[in-house]
Design a protein around this motif. Structure first.
Motif, PDB file in Angstrom:
ATOM      1  N   ALA A  46      -2.236 -26.863  -0.442  1.00 43.69           N
ATOM      2  CA  ALA A  46      -1.552 -26.414   0.766  1.00 43.69           C
ATOM      3  C   ALA A  46      -1.327 -27.636   1.642  1.00 43.69           C
ATOM      4  O   ALA A  46      -1.998 -28.652   1.500  1.00 43.69           O
ATOM      5  N   VAL A  47      -0.384 -27.510   2.551  1.00 45.93           N
ATOM      6  CA  VAL A  47      -0.032 -28.593   3.469  1.00 45.93           C
ATOM      7  C   VAL A  47      -0.405 -28.184   4.886  1.00 45.93           C
ATOM      8  O   VAL A  47      -0.118 -27.057   5.303  1.00 45.93           O
ATOM      9  N   ALA A  48      -1.036 -29.099   5.599  1.00 45.87           N
ATOM     10  CA  ALA A  48      -1.378 -28.882   7.011  1.00 45.87           C
ATOM     11  C   ALA A  48      -0.743 -29.995   7.831  1.00 45.87           C
ATOM     12  O   ALA A  48      -0.805 -31.162   7.452  1.00 45.87           O
ATOM     13  N   HIS A  49      -0.130 -29.600   8.946  1.00 46.57           N
ATOM     14  CA  HIS A  49       0.516 -30.586   9.813  1.00 46.57           C
ATOM     15  C   HIS A  49       0.140 -30.323  11.262  1.00 46.57           C
ATOM     16  O   HIS A  49       0.321 -29.218  11.764  1.00 46.57           O
ATOM     17  N   CYS A  50      -0.364 -31.354  11.928  1.00 43.18           N
ATOM     18  CA  CYS A  50      -0.661 -31.288  13.363  1.00 43.18           C
ATOM     19  C   CYS A  50       0.482 -31.952  14.123  1.00 43.18           C
ATOM     20  O   CYS A  50       0.824 -33.098  13.849  1.00 43.18           O
ATOM     21  N   ASN A  51       1.041 -31.221  15.074  1.00 44.55           N
ATOM     22  CA  ASN A  51       2.046 -31.803  15.962  1.00 44.55           C
ATOM     23  C   ASN A  51       1.353 -32.084  17.282  1.00 44.55           C
ATOM     24  O   ASN A  51       1.105 -31.189  18.074  1.00 44.55           O
ATOM     25  N   PHE A  52       1.034 -33.350  17.502  1.00 44.40           N
ATOM     26  CA  PHE A  52       0.304 -33.748  18.704  1.00 44.40           C
ATOM     27  C   PHE A  52       1.222 -33.915  19.913  1.00 44.40           C
ATOM     28  O   PHE A  52       0.755 -34.200  21.009  1.00 44.40           O
ATOM     29  N   GLN A  53       2.513 -33.772  19.699  1.00 47.11           N
ATOM     30  CA  GLN A  53       3.514 -33.844  20.764  1.00 47.11           C
ATOM     31  C   GLN A  53       3.393 -35.132  21.582  1.00 47.11           C
ATOM     32  O   GLN A  53       3.474 -35.119  22.808  1.00 47.11           O
ATOM     33  N   LEU A  54       3.214 -36.233  20.876  1.00 45.87           N
ATOM     34  CA  LEU A  54       3.065 -37.529  21.537  1.00 45.87           C
ATOM     35  C   LEU A  54       4.331 -38.375  21.471  1.00 45.87           C
ATOM     36  O   LEU A  54       4.408 -39.411  22.132  1.00 45.87           O
ATOM     37  N   ARG A  55       5.318 -37.939  20.687  1.00 44.78           N
ATOM     38  CA  ARG A  55       6.543 -38.723  20.525  1.00 44.78           C
ATOM     39  C   ARG A  55       7.789 -37.870  20.780  1.00 44.78           C
ATOM     40  O   ARG A  55       8.815 -38.049  20.134  1.00 44.78           O
ATOM     41  N   ALA A  56       7.669 -36.931  21.689  1.00 44.74           N
ATOM     42  CA  ALA A  56       8.793 -36.087  22.121  1.00 44.74           C
ATOM     43  C   ALA A  56       9.502 -35.462  20.919  1.00 44.74           C
ATOM     44  O   ALA A  56       8.847 -34.852  20.073  1.00 44.74           O
ATOM     45  N   ALA A  57      10.813 -35.611  20.858  1.00 50.97           N
ATOM     46  CA  ALA A  57      11.604 -34.964  19.810  1.00 50.97           C
ATOM     47  C   ALA A  57      11.230 -35.456  18.410  1.00 50.97           C
ATOM     48  O   ALA A  57      11.352 -34.700  17.437  1.00 50.97           O
ATOM     49  N   ASP A  58      10.765 -36.693  18.295  1.00 50.87           N
ATOM     50  CA  ASP A  58      10.364 -37.210  16.980  1.00 50.87           C
ATOM     51  C   ASP A  58       9.187 -36.433  16.404  1.00 50.87           C
ATOM     52  O   ASP A  58       9.123 -36.197  15.199  1.00 50.87           O
ATOM     53  N   SER A  59       8.259 -36.025  17.250  1.00 49.02           N
ATOM     54  CA  SER A  59       7.127 -35.222  16.779  1.00 49.02           C
ATOM     55  C   SER A  59       7.602 -33.884  16.239  1.00 49.02           C
ATOM     56  O   SER A  59       7.143 -33.421  15.189  1.00 49.02           O
ATOM     57  N   ASP A  60       8.518 -33.255  16.947  1.00 46.19           N
ATOM     58  CA  ASP A  60       9.063 -31.974  16.495  1.00 46.19           C
ATOM     59  C   ASP A  60       9.864 -32.137  15.207  1.00 46.19           C
ATOM     60  O   ASP A  60       9.814 -31.278  14.326  1.00 46.19           O
ATOM     61  N   ALA A  61      10.589 -33.231  15.094  1.00 45.04           N
ATOM     62  CA  ALA A  61      11.366 -33.493  13.880  1.00 45.04           C
ATOM     63  C   ALA A  61      10.447 -33.686  12.676  1.00 45.04           C
ATOM     64  O   ALA A  61      10.740 -33.182  11.582  1.00 45.04           O
ATOM     65  N   ASP A  62       9.340 -34.405  12.855  1.00 46.19           N
ATOM     66  CA  ASP A  62       8.369 -34.569  11.762  1.00 46.19           C
ATOM     67  C   ASP A  62       7.820 -33.216  11.329  1.00 46.19           C
ATOM     68  O   ASP A  62       7.711 -32.927  10.135  1.00 46.19           O
ATOM     69  N   ALA A  63       7.455 -32.387  12.292  1.00 45.26           N
ATOM     70  CA  ALA A  63       6.904 -31.068  11.984  1.00 45.26           C
ATOM     71  C   ALA A  63       7.912 -30.224  11.209  1.00 45.26           C
ATOM     72  O   ALA A  63       7.562 -29.576  10.207  1.00 45.26           O
ATOM     73  N   ALA A  64       9.151 -30.240  11.649  1.00 51.63           N
ATOM     74  CA  ALA A  64      10.192 -29.467  10.967  1.00 51.63           C
ATOM     75  C   ALA A  64      10.434 -29.992   9.554  1.00 51.63           C
ATOM     76  O   ALA A  64      10.589 -29.211   8.600  1.00 51.63           O
ATOM     77  N   PHE A  65      10.438 -31.304   9.394  1.00 52.96           N
ATOM     78  CA  PHE A  65      10.641 -31.917   8.081  1.00 52.96           C
ATOM     79  C   PHE A  65       9.549 -31.504   7.102  1.00 52.96           C
ATOM     80  O   PHE A  65       9.829 -31.078   5.974  1.00 52.96           O
TER      81      PHE A  65
END
Length: 118
Positions: A46-65
């Motif tokens: 399984a894959v786990a991803h933490c979005n720490f929201q430290l890089r604005a839109a880039d953090s959200d883009a990583d999470a979506a990817f």
């Protein structure tokens, strides 16, 4: 590369048949290669991803990817969003320390849920 990866996993890491993995995947090259190798090897994970929201839109883009990558392959996916800067300030610790605490807590919770998914 896949053969060397499996030799390392079963040898050095002592991964055993019948076990499953929980991968903390950031969306960076290293964690995506690891996820790809596990998928290619048909390992249960399984894959786990933490979005720490430290890089604005880039953090959200990583999470979506990462989410899209996992879902396209039918891999169980866990994610959580944190206002890490605020939580660190409230706890009186550095952002790095708070991110580590959040990540470990999240991964422990995911590991408990992963056993029933894989």
């Amino acid at each position: 590369m896949l053969t060397e990866f499996l030799q390392y996993l079963y040898g050095v890491c002592r991964f055993a048949e019948g076990n499953s993995l929980l991968l903390a995947v950031s969306g960076g090259v290293d964690s995506m290669v690891l996820a790809h190798l596990c998928h290619e090897a048909r390992l249960p994970f399984a894959v786990a991803h933490c979005n720490f929201q430290l890089r604005a839109a880039d953090s959200d883009a990583d999470a979506a990817f990462v989410q899209q990558w996992a879902q396209a392959r039918g891999i169980p996916f866990f994610t959580e969003n944190y206002d890490t800067a605020l939580l660190a300030q409230q706890a009186g610790v550095s952002i790095q320390m708070e991110a580590r605490r959040l990540r470990y807590s999240f991964l422990n919770a995911c590991a408990n849920n992963t056993a029933t998914l894989l």
